[in-house]
Design a protein around this motif. Sequence first.
Motif, PDB file in Angstrom:
ATOM      1  N   SER A  31      22.475   3.214  76.473  1.00  0.00           N
ATOM      2  CA  SER A  31      23.692   3.610  77.186  1.00  0.00           C
ATOM      3  C   SER A  31      24.156   2.508  78.125  1.00  0.00           C
ATOM      4  O   SER A  31      25.367   2.240  78.264  1.00  0.00           O
ATOM      5  N   GLY A  32      23.225   1.865  78.788  1.00  0.00           N
ATOM      6  CA  GLY A  32      23.588   0.764  79.684  1.00  0.00           C
ATOM      7  C   GLY A  32      24.213  -0.396  78.944  1.00  0.00           C
ATOM      8  O   GLY A  32      25.168  -1.019  79.430  1.00  0.00           O
ATOM      9  N   GLU A  33      23.677  -0.709  77.764  1.00  0.00           N
ATOM     10  CA  GLU A  33      24.246  -1.786  76.959  1.00  0.00           C
ATOM     11  C   GLU A  33      25.644  -1.429  76.457  1.00  0.00           C
ATOM     12  O   GLU A  33      26.587  -2.243  76.519  1.00  0.00           O
ATOM     13  N   LEU A  34      25.804  -0.178  75.979  1.00  0.00           N
ATOM     14  CA  LEU A  34      27.102   0.239  75.428  1.00  0.00           C
ATOM     15  C   LEU A  34      28.180   0.290  76.508  1.00  0.00           C
ATOM     16  O   LEU A  34      29.320  -0.133  76.280  1.00  0.00           O
ATOM     17  N   ILE A  35      27.846   0.832  77.699  1.00  0.00           N
ATOM     18  CA  ILE A  35      28.871   0.964  78.726  1.00  0.00           C
ATOM     19  C   ILE A  35      29.337  -0.411  79.219  1.00  0.00           C
ATOM     20  O   ILE A  35      30.497  -0.591  79.614  1.00  0.00           O
ATOM     21  N   SER A  36      28.399  -1.393  79.215  1.00  0.00           N
ATOM     22  CA  SER A  36      28.803  -2.746  79.613  1.00  0.00           C
ATOM     23  C   SER A  36      29.704  -3.397  78.574  1.00  0.00           C
ATOM     24  O   SER A  36      30.521  -4.274  78.911  1.00  0.00           O
ATOM     25  N   LEU A  37      29.596  -2.971  77.303  1.00  0.00           N
ATOM     26  CA  LEU A  37      30.480  -3.488  76.256  1.00  0.00           C
ATOM     27  C   LEU A  37      31.830  -2.777  76.272  1.00  0.00           C
ATOM     28  O   LEU A  37      32.870  -3.401  76.030  1.00  0.00           O
ATOM     29  N   GLU A  42      34.322  -2.942  84.821  1.00  0.00           N
ATOM     30  CA  GLU A  42      33.594  -2.048  85.733  1.00  0.00           C
ATOM     31  C   GLU A  42      32.089  -2.349  85.730  1.00  0.00           C
ATOM     32  O   GLU A  42      31.412  -2.222  86.748  1.00  0.00           O
ATOM     33  N   PHE A  43      31.591  -2.778  84.561  1.00  0.00           N
ATOM     34  CA  PHE A  43      30.157  -3.075  84.409  1.00  0.00           C
ATOM     35  C   PHE A  43      30.042  -4.512  83.877  1.00  0.00           C
ATOM     36  O   PHE A  43      29.919  -4.727  82.662  1.00  0.00           O
ATOM     37  N   PRO A  44      30.077  -5.487  84.769  1.00  0.00           N
ATOM     38  CA  PRO A  44      30.126  -6.889  84.336  1.00  0.00           C
ATOM     39  C   PRO A  44      28.857  -7.380  83.653  1.00  0.00           C
ATOM     40  O   PRO A  44      28.906  -8.326  82.877  1.00  0.00           O
ATOM     41  N   THR A  45      27.705  -6.778  83.930  1.00  0.00           N
ATOM     42  CA  THR A  45      26.446  -7.204  83.305  1.00  0.00           C
ATOM     43  C   THR A  45      25.739  -6.004  82.694  1.00  0.00           C
ATOM     44  O   THR A  45      26.001  -4.845  83.055  1.00  0.00           O
ATOM     45  N   THR A  46      24.844  -6.300  81.774  1.00  0.00           N
ATOM     46  CA  THR A  46      24.048  -5.231  81.146  1.00  0.00           C
ATOM     47  C   THR A  46      23.166  -4.536  82.176  1.00  0.00           C
ATOM     48  O   THR A  46      22.958  -3.329  82.109  1.00  0.00           O
ATOM     49  N   PHE A  47      22.662  -5.307  83.153  1.00  0.00           N
ATOM     50  CA  PHE A  47      21.822  -4.707  84.194  1.00  0.00           C
ATOM     51  C   PHE A  47      22.597  -3.663  84.996  1.00  0.00           C
ATOM     52  O   PHE A  47      22.061  -2.610  85.353  1.00  0.00           O
TER      53      PHE A  47
END
Length: 331
Positions: A31-37, A42-47
């Motif tokens: 989910s963290g990877e997808l939302i950053s894509l 809003e989510f500049p990095t995967t972290f």
Amino acid sequence: MAKTNKTITQWLRWPVHLRITIIVMFIILVSGELISLVEPKEFPTTFDGIWWALVTVSTVGFGDYVPQTYFGRTLAMVMILAGASFVTAYFASISAAAIRKQHRYLEGLVSFSGQNHVVLIGWNEKANEMIESLKCVKPYKQIVLIDESLKESPLIENVHFIRGNPANDHTLQKANISKADAAIITADQHKNEQEADMHSILVLLSLKGMNPQLYCVIELLTEQQANNASRAGADEVIKTYKLASHFIMSSYLAKNGLSHFFSELNPASGNLFQILPVSESIIGKSFRDASHILLDQECILIGIKRGEQTKVNPPLSYKINAEDSLIVFTH
């Protein structure tokens, strides 16, 4: 197909909380990877995406990151519905595992993993008194109590309870008998005297069979099994019927509260018997002279142990040899 079934079977053999942990971590990472894509502004990095997923799934919700698009919010709803349920199941499984562990400990089903401990066989008033004495003399000494009649642990500090037959190899393995320092076998109070002694001999054989170097003290209620206890490898045989009768008769003959003196023989009171090697300054001395030397060291010389013979209060002219051992009362 067979390989798939094998993989599923191996997966199901893993602990429930471990499987749920892996699923939750997978949901958070994906989910963290997808939302950053989906929402890179809003989510500049995967972290940042993983942080948001973790905070959201755990229901903490700091609000520092919020999806702005419909697709991002849809992804968040799916993650919440899937992840929150697994997180709840995770904490529930952890709590259930902790409760099961506590119940297993109380019921004496948890193996002992320590070493250099004392194994105490049988729960009775004598065992309770010994535990209290050992706690005073060696407060950090671990004790493993093995008993078949107790339903739950007596919950005494530094005492690990194992329920089972002490003559059974599986029970002794759970007590880590191979790493134990000593074992004390008390007579089974639920059997008659002869049956209790025979059971104690059987336990002694089991102990020595699994750890021949283990120092074993055995309590006997009759004279019949004394030789068998020695043949079985007992390092010390305590004949409680003789000790009790001698103390009772001494109290009767003294008729002046001698029982109070016997209570002071408890190591917990600070007084204990010891067997010491003969020092060079005492070799060749008489019992009288040796008594004076030891008295300056706050030790009362009671007797001499020479080989298999023990002489208590020998004649004052009795000469002490280098191979002798001194029986003293000290604190």
